[in-house]
Design a protein around this motif. Structure first.
Motif, mmCIF file in Angstrom:
data_model
loop_
_atom_site.group_PDB
_atom_site.id
_atom_site.type_symbol
_atom_site.label_atom_id
_atom_site.label_comp_id
_atom_site.label_asym_id
_atom_site.label_seq_id
_atom_site.Cartn_x
_atom_site.Cartn_y
_atom_site.Cartn_z
ATOM 1 N N GLY A 217 50.927 36.295 34.119
ATOM 2 C CA GLY A 217 52.312 36.536 34.493
ATOM 3 C C GLY A 217 52.530 37.602 35.544
ATOM 4 N N ARG A 218 51.460 38.159 36.114
ATOM 5 C CA ARG A 218 51.603 39.171 37.163
ATOM 6 C C ARG A 218 51.624 38.465 38.525
ATOM 7 N NH1 ARG A 218 47.098 43.626 35.795
ATOM 8 N NH2 ARG A 218 47.816 44.399 37.834
ATOM 9 N N HIS A 219 52.652 37.635 38.717
ATOM 10 C CA HIS A 219 52.681 36.742 39.875
ATOM 11 C C HIS A 219 52.757 37.497 41.197
ATOM 12 C CE1 HIS A 219 52.987 33.566 37.018
ATOM 13 N NE2 HIS A 219 54.184 33.938 36.572
ATOM 14 N N GLU A 220 53.591 38.503 41.260
ATOM 15 C CA GLU A 220 53.731 39.224 42.524
ATOM 16 C C GLU A 220 52.463 40.009 42.858
ATOM 17 O OE1 GLU A 220 56.036 38.650 44.696
ATOM 18 O OE2 GLU A 220 56.856 37.234 43.247
ATOM 19 N N ASP A 221 51.778 40.526 41.830
ATOM 20 C CA ASP A 221 50.499 41.201 42.076
ATOM 21 C C ASP A 221 49.498 40.219 42.675
ATOM 22 O OD1 ASP A 221 51.409 43.613 41.127
ATOM 23 O OD2 ASP A 221 50.614 43.329 39.106
ATOM 24 N N ALA A 222 49.484 39.006 42.127
ATOM 25 C CA ALA A 222 48.570 37.983 42.639
ATOM 26 C C ALA A 222 48.908 37.625 44.078
ATOM 27 C CB ALA A 222 48.621 36.743 41.757
ATOM 28 N N VAL A 223 50.187 37.417 44.354
ATOM 29 C CA VAL A 223 50.612 37.045 45.713
ATOM 30 C C VAL A 223 50.281 38.167 46.699
ATOM 31 C CG1 VAL A 223 52.619 36.573 47.167
ATOM 32 C CG2 VAL A 223 52.384 35.422 44.957
ATOM 33 N N ASP A 224 50.558 39.409 46.318
ATOM 34 C CA ASP A 224 50.280 40.538 47.209
ATOM 35 C C ASP A 224 48.782 40.657 47.495
ATOM 36 O OD1 ASP A 224 52.953 41.118 47.300
ATOM 37 O OD2 ASP A 224 52.855 42.770 45.850
ATOM 38 N N LEU A 225 47.964 40.502 46.449
ATOM 39 C CA LEU A 225 46.519 40.608 46.616
ATOM 40 C C LEU A 225 45.997 39.528 47.565
ATOM 41 C CD1 LEU A 225 43.878 41.990 45.766
ATOM 42 C CD2 LEU A 225 43.810 40.484 43.779
ATOM 43 N N LEU A 226 46.461 38.288 47.362
ATOM 44 C CA LEU A 226 45.999 37.172 48.186
ATOM 45 C C LEU A 226 46.572 37.217 49.591
ATOM 46 C CD1 LEU A 226 46.210 34.510 45.382
ATOM 47 C CD2 LEU A 226 44.131 35.110 46.632
ATOM 48 N N ALA A 227 47.797 37.703 49.736
ATOM 49 C CA ALA A 227 48.370 37.859 51.076
ATOM 50 C C ALA A 227 47.534 38.832 51.899
ATOM 51 C CB ALA A 227 49.822 38.327 50.985
ATOM 52 N N GLY A 228 47.036 39.883 51.256
ATOM 53 C CA GLY A 228 46.173 40.822 51.950
ATOM 54 C C GLY A 228 44.863 40.195 52.388
ATOM 55 N N LEU A 229 44.404 39.195 51.650
ATOM 56 C CA LEU A 229 43.156 38.523 52.010
ATOM 57 C C LEU A 229 43.318 37.576 53.195
ATOM 58 C CD1 LEU A 229 41.645 37.682 48.496
ATOM 59 C CD2 LEU A 229 41.187 39.647 49.979
ATOM 60 N N GLN A 230 44.560 37.339 53.630
ATOM 61 C CA GLN A 230 44.785 36.482 54.803
ATOM 62 C C GLN A 230 44.650 37.262 56.106
ATOM 63 O OE1 GLN A 230 45.240 33.153 53.894
ATOM 64 N NE2 GLN A 230 44.966 34.117 51.884
ATOM 65 N N ASP A 231 44.490 38.563 56.035
ATOM 66 C CA ASP A 231 44.418 39.389 57.241
ATOM 67 C C ASP A 231 43.212 38.982 58.100
ATOM 68 O OD1 ASP A 231 43.635 41.821 58.910
ATOM 69 O OD2 ASP A 231 45.530 42.492 58.042
ATOM 70 N N PRO A 232 43.395 38.838 59.423
ATOM 71 C CA PRO A 232 42.290 38.420 60.300
ATOM 72 C C PRO A 232 41.091 39.360 60.284
ATOM 73 C CG PRO A 232 44.398 38.231 61.432
ATOM 74 C CD PRO A 232 44.665 38.947 60.154
ATOM 75 N N SER A 233 41.284 40.590 59.853
ATOM 76 C CA SER A 233 40.181 41.552 59.847
ATOM 77 C C SER A 233 39.038 41.103 58.933
ATOM 78 C CB SER A 233 40.675 42.929 59.406
ATOM 79 O OG SER A 233 41.168 42.892 58.070
ATOM 80 N N HIS A 234 39.348 40.303 57.924
ATOM 81 C CA HIS A 234 38.298 39.840 57.018
ATOM 82 C C HIS A 234 37.324 38.905 57.735
ATOM 83 C CE1 HIS A 234 40.038 41.743 53.518
ATOM 84 N NE2 HIS A 234 41.209 41.202 53.793
ATOM 85 N N ALA A 235 37.828 38.114 58.668
ATOM 86 C CA ALA A 235 36.943 37.254 59.454
ATOM 87 C C ALA A 235 36.014 38.110 60.309
ATOM 88 C CB ALA A 235 37.759 36.307 60.331
ATOM 89 N N ALA A 236 36.563 39.144 60.920
ATOM 90 C CA ALA A 236 35.750 40.029 61.753
ATOM 91 C C ALA A 236 34.704 40.766 60.929
ATOM 92 C CB ALA A 236 36.649 41.026 62.475
ATOM 93 N N ALA A 237 35.015 41.017 59.648
ATOM 94 C CA ALA A 237 34.070 41.724 58.782
ATOM 95 C C ALA A 237 32.943 40.833 58.294
ATOM 96 C CB ALA A 237 34.814 42.315 57.590
ATOM 97 N N GLY A 238 33.040 39.527 58.539
ATOM 98 C CA GLY A 238 31.955 38.632 58.162
ATOM 99 C C GLY A 238 32.242 37.719 56.990
ATOM 100 N N VAL A 239 33.475 37.699 56.493
ATOM 101 C CA VAL A 239 33.813 36.776 55.407
ATOM 102 C C VAL A 239 33.926 35.373 55.989
ATOM 103 C CG1 VAL A 239 35.495 36.208 53.612
ATOM 104 C CG2 VAL A 239 35.024 38.598 54.167
ATOM 105 N N SER A 240 33.279 34.412 55.336
ATOM 106 C CA SER A 240 33.172 33.061 55.883
ATOM 107 C C SER A 240 34.519 32.339 55.897
ATOM 108 C CB SER A 240 32.175 32.236 55.065
ATOM 109 O OG SER A 240 32.689 31.990 53.766
ATOM 110 N N GLU A 241 34.626 31.352 56.774
ATOM 111 C CA GLU A 241 35.833 30.522 56.839
ATOM 112 C C GLU A 241 36.035 29.764 55.535
ATOM 113 O OE1 GLU A 241 39.127 28.124 57.922
ATOM 114 O OE2 GLU A 241 38.418 30.125 58.505
ATOM 115 N N ALA A 242 34.941 29.322 54.921
ATOM 116 C CA ALA A 242 35.051 28.597 53.651
ATOM 117 C C ALA A 242 35.720 29.461 52.588
ATOM 118 C CB ALA A 242 33.664 28.153 53.185
#
Length: 501
Positions: free
Chosen positions: A251-276
Motif C-alpha cells: 500500500g505504499r504506492h507513492e513510495d513505489a512510484v517515486d522510487l521507480l520514477a527516479g530509476l528513469q533518470d538517464p544517468s543510470h544508462a551512463a552509469a552502465g545499467v543495461s537497457e533491458a
C-alpha cells in the motif's frame, strides 16, 4: 727464546681482542644477509604465486572466451553444427552440453563457466536451466574449497535464488537454510556474504508474494550494498526495483512510484545499467501507477515498456509477456474488459509455454484468466480454472500465501453464482484482508471479504445475519469509492436478499 715466546703470546692476545671487537659487526652482517635472503625467497614465492594466479585467471578467461565462442558458433550457419536464425536459448542449450567433458580436469574453470551459463539463463528467464547450472557451479566449489568457504556460500545463494525463480520453493528453502546455517558458523563479518544472505532471502519471500517478510530483508540489503558491492550499479538498480514491488503490495504506492520514477533518470544508462533492466523498471513504474489508481498515467508507460522490452528480448519473451499481463490487469481493473480477456489469454498461453504448466507464473496467469472469465459472466469456466490453481498454490506456497487468498476469493465469488454457497463460505472464512491486499494491491478488501461472507450466509438461509454483514459492507464500499463493476455484485445480492427491508 723466552722473549720470542712472550712476543708471540702478546701478538695472539692482541689478535683475539681484534676478533672480539669485530664479532658484533660480523654477527649483524650475517643476520642482515640471512634476512635479505629470506626476503628474497619470500618475494620470489609471492611472485611465483602471483604468476600462478595470473596464469590461472588467464586460462579461466580463455576458457570462458572459448565457451562464448562456442555459443556464437552455434548461431553461425557457415560453421559445422551451426544454424541460421537460431535463438540465444537454442545456442546456449547446445553450448552447455560440452562444459562438463571439456573441463573435466579443471573444476574451478568449469564452475566459472557453469555460473556464467546460469546467469545467461536467468537473463532469459529460463529459471530451471539457470538453477541447474548454478547448482553445478556451487557443487564444484564445495568439492574444491568446502561448504564453509565464502566462494561456495556465494554460489549457494545464487543457486537458491534461481530455484526460487523457478518456483521450486521447497528446494530453494533447503539450500537457503543450509547456506544461512553455514554463514552463522563462520562467526565473522563479511559484508558481501551478509548482503547475499539478505537479498536472497528477501527475494525468496518476494516470489511467494510474502511482502511482510521480504521488505525488511531487502531494506537490509540496501543498507549493506554500499559496503558489499560499491561498484555495481546494476545490482543496486535491480534491488530498488524489488523494493518498489514490495511498496506497491503493502500500500505504499507513492513510495513505489517515486522510487521507480527516479530509476528513469538517464544517468543510470551512463552509469552502465543495461537497457533491458531499465525497460523492466519502466514496466514496474507502469504497474505501480496502476496500483496507485492512476490508470490514465499507467497505460502509456506500460505500452512504452512493452515496446522497449520487445526490442531487447523479442515479442514472445517472458519479460514482454509480464508487461502485457500488467496491461491486461489495468484494462480489467479500469473496467475495459473487451481488450483485457484476449490479452490475458494470450499471456497465459505464452507463460505456460515458456515455463511449463506447473510453474507458479503459469498458474498465476491461468488464475488471472479465470478471474476475467468470472467478470465476463463465465462463472463455470472460472471455477474450473481457479479450483486447481488454488489447490496447487496452497500445496506449494502454504495456506498463508497472499496468492492463495486472492485466488480463493475469486473462486468463492464464482461458486456463489453457481449456487455452491457452502463451498464459498468455507473459503471465505479463511480469507485475510491483509494478505489479499499484499497479493492484489488495492483498498477495501476488509469490506469485500465481509460482503462475501454476508452473501454466503444469505444463500445458506441465514438471511438476517447475512444482511447484517452485507449492508454495512456495501455502504463502506460506496464511501470508499469502490469500482462500480466490483460494487454491483454486492449491491445486487443485497437487493435480492429475501429478508430485505
Amino acid at each position: 727464546r723466552e722473549e720470542a715466546l712472550a712476543a708471540e703470546a702478546e701478538a695472539a692476545r692482541a689478535e683475539l681482542e681484534r676478533v672480539k671487537t669485530r664479532r658484533p659487526w660480523v654477527t649483524a652482517t650475517f643476520a642482515a644477509l640471512v634476512a635479505g635472503f629470506a626476503a628474497s625467497v619470500w618475494l620470489y614465492l609471492q611472485a611465483a604465486d602471483a604468476r600462478a594466479v595470473a596464469e590461472m585467471e588467464a586460462a579461466r578467461a580463455e576458457a570462458t572466451g572459448g565457451f562464448l565462442r562456442d555459443l556464437l558458433v552455434n548461431a553461425d550457419p557457415y560453421r559445422p553444427g551451426g544454424a541460421g536464425d537460431v535463438t540465444v536459448r537454442a545456442a546456449l542449450d547446445k553450448a552447455v552440453g560440452g562444459i562438463g567433458p571439456r573441463f573435466a580436469d579443471d573444476p574451478l574453470t568449469e564452475a566459472s563457466i557453469q555460473q556464467t551459463a546460469g546467469e545467461i539463463y536467468s537473463s532469459l528467464a529460463v529459471y530451471d536451466a539457470a538453477a541447474e547450472r548454478k547448482g553445478r557451479a556451487a557443487d564444484l566449489l564445495a568439492e574444491f574449497y568446502g561448504e564453509g568457504d565464502r566462494r561456495t556460500l556465494l554460489a549457494r545463494y545464487r543457486q537458491a535464488e534461481a530455484l526460487a525463480n523457478a518456483s521450486r520453493i521447497s528446494e530453494a528453502g533447503a539450500v537457503l537454510d543450509m547456506a544461512d546455517k553455514t554463514l552463522m558458523l563462520r562467526r565473522e563479518g563479511d559484508a558481501q556474504l551478509a548482503f547475499a544472505a539478505a537479498q536472497t532471502r528477501g527475494r525468496y519471500y518476494l516470489v511467494q508474494a510474502d511482502m511482510e517478510r521480504s521488505a525488511p530483508l531487502l531494506e537490509e540489503a540496501v543498507r549493506l550494498l554500499p559496503e558489499a558491492m560499491p561498484d555495481d550499479p546494476e545490482t543496486a538498480y535491480r534491488l530498488k526495483m524489488d523494493l518498489s514491488q514490495i511498496y506497491s503490495r503493502v500500500g505504499r504506492h507513492e513510495d513505489a512510484v517515486d522510487l521507480l520514477a527516479g530509476l528513469q533518470d538517464p544517468s543510470h544508462a551512463a552509469a552502465g545499467v543495461s537497457e533491458a533492466t531499465r525497460a523492466r523498471a519502466t514496466m514496474f513504474l507502469g504497474a505501480s501507477l496502476f496500483y496507485a489508481g492512476r490508470y490514465d498515467d499507467a497505460e502509456p508507460v506500460l505500452q512504452d515498456a512493452i515496446r522497449r522490452l520487445t526490442d531487447v528480448f523479442g515479442a514472445d519473451a517472458a519479460q514482454v509477456v509480464e508487461a502485457q499481463s500488467a496491461l491486461a490487469n489495468l484494462y480489467a481493473t479500469s473496467g475495459n474488459w473487451e481488450p483485457a480477456l484476449p490479452l490475458v489469454t494470450d499471456v497465459r498461453a505464452k507463460m505456460c509455454a515458456l515455463h511449463g504448466e506447473d510453474h507458479l507464473t503459469c498458474l498465476m496467469t491461468r488464475g488471472n484468466e479465470a478471474v476475467f472469465q468470472w467478470f465476463l459472466g463465465d462463472a463455470e469456466g472460472a471455477v474450473a480454472n481457479l479450483g486447481p490453481v488454488v489447490d496447487t498454490f496452497r500445496a506449494q506456497l502454504g495456506p498463508d500465501s497472499p496468492a492463495v487468498h486472492v485466488m480463493a476469493y475469486y473462486l468463492a465469488m464464482a461458486q456463489l453464482e453457481l449456487g455452491q454457497a457452502s463451498k464459498a463460505m468455507a473459503l471465505a472464512e479463511g480469507l485475510d484482508a491483509g494478505k489479499l491486499a499484499a497479493g492484489s494491491p488495492g483498498d477495501g478488501w476488509d469490506t469485500r471479504v465481509a460482503g462475501l461472507r454476508g452473501i454466503a450466509l444469505i444463500r445458506l438461509g441465514n438471511c438476517a445475519a447475512g444482511r447484517a454483514m452485507l449492508a454495512p459492507a456495501v455502504d463502506a464500499m460506496k464511501v470508499g469509492g469502490m469500482q462500480p463493476w466490483i460494487l454491483e455484485d454486492y449491491e445486487a445480492a443485497l437487493a435480492a436478499a429475501p429478508c430485505g427491508g
